[in-house]
Design a protein around this motif. Structure first.
Motif, short mmCIF file in Angstrom:
data_model
loop_
_atom_site.label_atom_id
_atom_site.label_comp_id
_atom_site.label_asym_id
_atom_site.label_seq_id
_atom_site.Cartn_x
_atom_site.Cartn_y
_atom_site.Cartn_z
N LYS A 1 0.97 -0.98 -0.01
CA LYS A 1 0.08 0.07 0.07
C LYS A 1 1.05 1.65 0.20
N LEU A 2 2.35 1.58 0.62
CA LEU A 2 3.34 2.37 0.55
C LEU A 2 3.55 2.54 -0.23
N LYS A 3 3.54 1.38 -1.31
CA LYS A 3 4.21 1.50 -2.33
C LYS A 3 3.57 1.73 -3.84
N LYS A 4 2.10 2.30 -3.27
CA LYS A 4 0.55 2.52 -3.94
C LYS A 4 0.88 1.97 -5.19
N VAL A 5 1.15 0.10 -5.33
CA VAL A 5 0.28 -0.51 -5.36
C VAL A 5 -0.79 -0.80 -5.71
N GLY A 6 -1.69 -1.04 -6.95
CA GLY A 6 -2.70 -1.75 -7.22
C GLY A 6 -3.65 -2.37 -6.04
N ARG A 7 -5.06 -2.21 -5.62
CA ARG A 7 -5.93 -3.19 -4.62
C ARG A 7 -5.60 -3.83 -4.83
N GLU A 8 -6.15 -4.54 -6.57
CA GLU A 8 -6.11 -6.07 -6.62
C GLU A 8 -4.84 -6.57 -6.47
N GLU A 9 -4.06 -5.82 -7.24
CA GLU A 9 -2.47 -6.56 -7.67
C GLU A 9 -2.20 -6.65 -5.67
N THR A 10 -2.09 -5.49 -5.18
CA THR A 10 -2.36 -6.15 -3.85
C THR A 10 -2.99 -6.95 -2.48
N GLN A 11 -3.90 -7.81 -3.22
CA GLN A 11 -4.64 -8.51 -2.85
C GLN A 11 -4.15 -9.56 -3.28
N SER A 12 -3.70 -9.83 -4.91
CA SER A 12 -3.52 -11.43 -5.51
C SER A 12 -2.39 -11.46 -4.58
N ARG B 1 -11.77 -5.16 17.24
CA ARG B 1 -13.24 -4.60 16.11
C ARG B 1 -13.01 -5.20 15.00
N ARG B 2 -14.07 -5.86 14.50
CA ARG B 2 -13.97 -7.20 12.95
C ARG B 2 -14.57 -5.88 11.96
N MET B 3 -13.68 -5.81 11.16
CA MET B 3 -13.15 -5.22 10.10
C MET B 3 -14.41 -6.17 8.69
N ARG B 4 -14.57 -5.21 7.71
CA ARG B 4 -15.60 -5.93 7.22
C ARG B 4 -14.34 -6.79 6.25
N ARG B 5 -15.65 -7.77 5.48
CA ARG B 5 -14.26 -8.92 4.89
C ARG B 5 -14.51 -8.12 3.62
N ARG B 6 -13.19 -8.34 3.04
CA ARG B 6 -12.37 -7.99 1.47
C ARG B 6 -13.41 -9.13 0.26
N PRO B 7 -13.76 -8.71 -0.14
CA PRO B 7 -14.27 -9.27 -1.39
C PRO B 7 -13.46 -10.46 -1.93
#
Lengths: 349, 286
Positions: free
Chosen positions: A101-112, B280-286
C-alpha cells in the motif's frame, strides 16, 4: 561481484566498539547466518544492513548500490523481528499488504500478492484475523509474509524463532528454509542457536566480541574450526591437555596421541588435543587410546552421553544409540579410542 | 401383617469445634469501609440533587435545570468553553504525542525529566501561572493581551500546560503498552516515512490513551475558573461561579449536570478501554 557487501564496517557506541572490521560478501540467493553469544555484535551488524544503525566506519552495498547512508525505508530490505512486530490494529491481510500500500500498488494486485503469500505460509484462511487471535508461530509466519510482500532485495531475520517453543521452532525453521529456497532470496539470519545456524545456512559467520571469528559452510565451521572460540562455541568439544612431542604426536599423561593434522607448535609446548565427543568410542582402537573411569551415563534418545574421568579432567563421549549397544557401568574403568584424523591441536591458554 | 417403618436414626455429627472463619471479621470491616465511602461520596451528591430537584417548595421538578439551560449565558459560555477545550486538546496532542513518542524511541533517558516538566502544573498554582502569563504578555515585546481574541489564545495555551500531566501520562502509558521501537522499525523497513508511521501505526494503537487524555483535558477545561477569571474570559467556569453567588437551586442543578457529563466521559473511556485494539471486526474484503 557479490550481491550484499559489507566492507570494513565498524560500529562504535560511545567509547565501546560493538563491531570491528567486518568484511563480508554475500552472493545473491545465499542464506548466511550470524552466530554468536549475546553481545557479540551480530544484531548490530544486521541493524546496520537494515539501516537502523549507521556504521561508524565502512561501507554497505546491495546489488552494487551504496546504501551506507540510505534511510531504512529507502533500502528495500525486509526485516523479521524476534517479537513479530505485527501491527495490532491491522488484520493479517492488512499487515501483509501494508508495504505494498505504501508503494501505491493497485488494490487488486495487492490482494493477489497477499493471497499468494498467505498460501506460501500455509495460512490462506487467516487474512481477516487480527494478530492477537494467532499463536506465536502463526504471528511469525505472518511477519515473514509481510517482509516478503514488498519483494525485498535482502531478507533479514533477527532471532525470529527465539520466542517460540521447541516444536514450533523446528517446524518454522524448515518453513523458513523452504520459503527462502522457493523465492531464492538473499537472506541474513541472526541467531545464538548453533543448531539453527547449522541447519539453515549456506554459510555461517561466527562472531565474538564484535569480531568475525570464522566464515564458512556449517560443515567446515564444525569440523575445521580456525579459532579456539569457534571450536568451543560451535558444538561440544573435549580439550585434552598435553605437551608436543613432534609434528604429529602429543604426550597426554601416560598416553601418546597422534594427529594427522600437522602440529605447528614446537616440541615441549603445552597444547590441548581437541576432539569432538561423537568421534570417541568406548573400547580399544587402532590409533589413539585413553584410559578413564566412567562418571555418568546419560541416555538422550538418539545418543548416549558418557562422561569419563581421567584424574581431574572430564572427557565426554557421545555414542550413537543402537539396540545392541552395550552401555558401560558407572565407576567402570574403560578405554576410549579415536582415530588420528579426528583430532587437532591448539596451543594451551 | 404390619409393616413398620425402620426407625429413622439421626446421627449426630461428632462435636467439632467451630473453626473461626478467617477473614469474616475483615469482610465485615470491608463492608463498613465501603459503606462509609459510599456515604462520603454520595451524601453530598444526594443533598445537591435534593436541592436541584426541589427548586419550588418541596415539589419534585426540573425547574432549576430548565432555568439553567434556558439562560442564554449558559449556552454561550458552555459553547465557548467547549471550543476552548477542543482547541486545548488539539494543542496538547500536538505537543505531547510527538514529544512522548520521540522520548520513548530516541532518548528514553530523558523520560524522567519530561515527566517532571509535565508535572509542574501540579506544583505551580493556577493563580501563579496566570499572573506570570499576564506579566509576560502584557508588555513589550510580547504585548498580545490587548484583545479578547488574543487573550483567548493565551488561555488555550495555559490550559494546554495544565493538561500536560494528564495527557502525558495517558500517552506515555499507551506507548508503554505497545512495542514502539519495533513497530516503528517494522514500518520503516516496509517503506514507511515518519508521518506515515505516526499516523497509521502509532496513532491507531494509542487510540484509547489519546481519548483518555482528551476526555480528562475536556473535563478540566470545561469548568476551569481561575485562569479564565483573571484573563477576563467569559467561559463556563466564571458563569458557574456567578451562579453560585446569586442563586440557590441553579448551582445545584449545574453541579448535577457537570457530574453527569464527567461520568459519561469516564464511562466512555472505560468502554473504549475494554475494547482492545484490533478487536473490532472489519468488513471482509470481497
Amino acid at each position: 561481484m557479490a550481491f550484499l557487501v559489507l566492507d570494513r564496517v565498524r560500529k562504535e557506541f560511545g567509547g565501546s566498539t560493538a563491531v570491528e572490521d567486518f568484511n563480508l560478501a554475500v552472493e545473491a540467493g545465499e542464506f548466511v547466518s550470524f552466530l554468536g553469544p549475546s553481545g557479540c555484535g551480530k544484531t548490530t551488524t544486521l541493524r546496520m544492513i537494515a539501516g537502523f544503525e549507521k556504521p561508524s566506519v565502512g561501507r554497505i552495498s546491495i546489488g552494487g548500490r551504496d546504501i551506507t547512508n540510505a534511510r531504512p525505508n529507502e533500502r528495500n530490505v525486509g526485516m523479521v523481528f524476534q517479537s513479530y512486530a505485527l501491527f495490532p490494529n491491522m488484520t493479517v491481510g492488512q499487515n501483509v499488504g501494508f508495504g505494498l500500500k505504501l508503494k501505491k500498488v493497485g488494490r487488486e494486485e495487492t490482494q493477489s500478492r497477499v493471497n499468494e503469500l498467505l498460501e506460501l505460509i500455509h495460512m490462506p484462511d487467516k487474512g481477516d484475523s487480527y494478530p492477537h487471535e494467532l499463536s506465536g508461530g502463526q504471528q511469525q509466519r505472518v511477519a515473514l509474509a509481510r517482509a516478503l510482500a514488498i519483494r525485498p532485495q535482502v531478507l533479514l531475520l533477527d532471532e525470529p524463532l527465539s520466542a517460540l517453543d521447541a516444536k514450533i521452532r523446528d517446524e518454522l525453521r524448515i518453513e523458513i528454509r523452504r520459503i527462502q529456497r522457493t523465492l531464492d532470496i538473499t537472506t541474513i539470519y541472526v541467531t545464538h542457536d548453533q543448531e539453527e545456524a547449522m541447519a539453515l545456512s549456506d554459510r555461517v559467520v561466527v562472531m565474538s566480541r564484535g569480531v568475525m571469528e570464522q566464515v564458512g559452510p556449517p560443515f567446515q565451521i564444525y569440523n575445521y574450526p580456525e579459532t579456539r572460540f569457534v571450536a568451543s562455541f560451535v558444538g561440544k568439544l573435549n580439550q585434552i591437555p598435553g605437551v608436543v612431542i613432534d609434528s604429529k604426536t602429543v604426550q597426554c599423561g601416560d598416553e601418546r596421541l597422534q594427529t594427522t593434522t600437522p602440529i605447528e607448535e614446537s616440541p615441549g609446548t603445552a597444547v590441548n588435543v581437541m576432539v569432538r565427543p561423537e568421534e570417541l568410542d568406548i573400547g580399544a582402537g587402532e590409533e589413539n587410546q585413553l584410559v578413564g573411569v566412567v562418571e555418568s551415563v546419560n541416555f538422550l534418545g538418539a545418543i548416549v552421553r558418557v562422561r569419563i574421568a581421567r584424574g581431574e579432567q572430564m572427557i565426554t563421549a557421545d555414542l550413537f544409540n543402537e539396540r545392541l549397544l552395550e552401555l558401560p557401568e558407572v565407576e567402570e574403568a574403560v578405554t576410549i579410542s579415536f582415530p588420528a584424523h579426528a583430532c587437532w591441536v591448539m596451543k594451551a591458554n | 401383617m404390619t409393616v413398620t417403618a425402620p426407625p429413622v436414626v439421626i446421627e449426630t455429627p461428632p462435636a467439632i469445634a467451630t473453626p473461626v472463619r478467617a477473614g469474616a471479621g475483615s469482610k465485615v470491616l470491608a463492608w463498613v469501609i465501603m459503606l462509609a465511602g459510599v456515604l462520603y461520596f454520595f451524601a453530598p451528591l444526594v443533598a445537591t440533587g435534593e436541592r436541584a430537584f426541589r427548586a419550588i417548595g418541596r415539589t419534585f421538578s426540573f425547574e432549576a435545570f430548565r432555568r439553567v439551560i434556558t439562560d442564554p449565558e449558559f449556552l454561550r459560555t458552555f459553547g465557548e468553553s467547549v471550543i476552548n477545550a477542543v482547541a486545548t486538546i488539539v494543542v496538547s496532542l500536538l505537543v505531547i504525542v510527538p514529544t512522548a513518542y520521540w522520548v520513548t524511541l530516541k532518548v528514553p533517558k530523558l523520560r524522567s525529566i519530561i515527566e517532571f516538566i509535565t508535572l509542574l502544573p501540579f506544583v505551580i498554582p493556577a493563580v501563579v501561572l496566570v499572573f506570570g502569563l499576564i506579566r509576560m504578555y502584557s508588555r513589550p515585546p510580547l504585548a498580545i493581551l490587548g484583545s479578547y481574541g488574543s487573550t483567548r489564545i493565551i488561555l488555550i495555551c495555559a490550559y494546554a500546560a495544565l493538561s500536560f500531566p494528564y495527557m502525558y501520562r495517558s500517552v506515555d502509558n499507551g506507548l508503554r503498552a505497545i512495542n514502539v521501537r519495533t513497530l516503528t522499525e517494522a514500518a520503516q523497513s516496509l517503506g514507511a516515512t515518519w508521518p506515515t508511521i505516526v499516523w497509521r501505526v502509532i496513532f491507531p494503537n494509542l487510540r484509547v490513551a489519546l481519548l483518555s487524555g482528551a476526555l480528562l483535558t475536556f473535563a478540566i477545561v470545561i469548568g476551569e475558573l481561575t485562569v479564565a477569571l483573571y484573563l477576563g474570559q467569559h467561559t463556563f467556569g466564571p458563569f458557574m461561579s456567578n451562579l453560585v453567588r446569586n442563586f440557590v437551586a441553579e448551582p445545584a442543578a449545574l453541579t448535577i449536570l457537570s457530574f453527569a457529563m464527567t461520568w459519561g466521559a469516564m464511562g466512555f473511556i472505560s468502554y473504549l478501554t475494554r475494547r482492545q485494539p484490533g478487536k473490532r471486526r472489519m468488513r471482509r474484503r470481497p
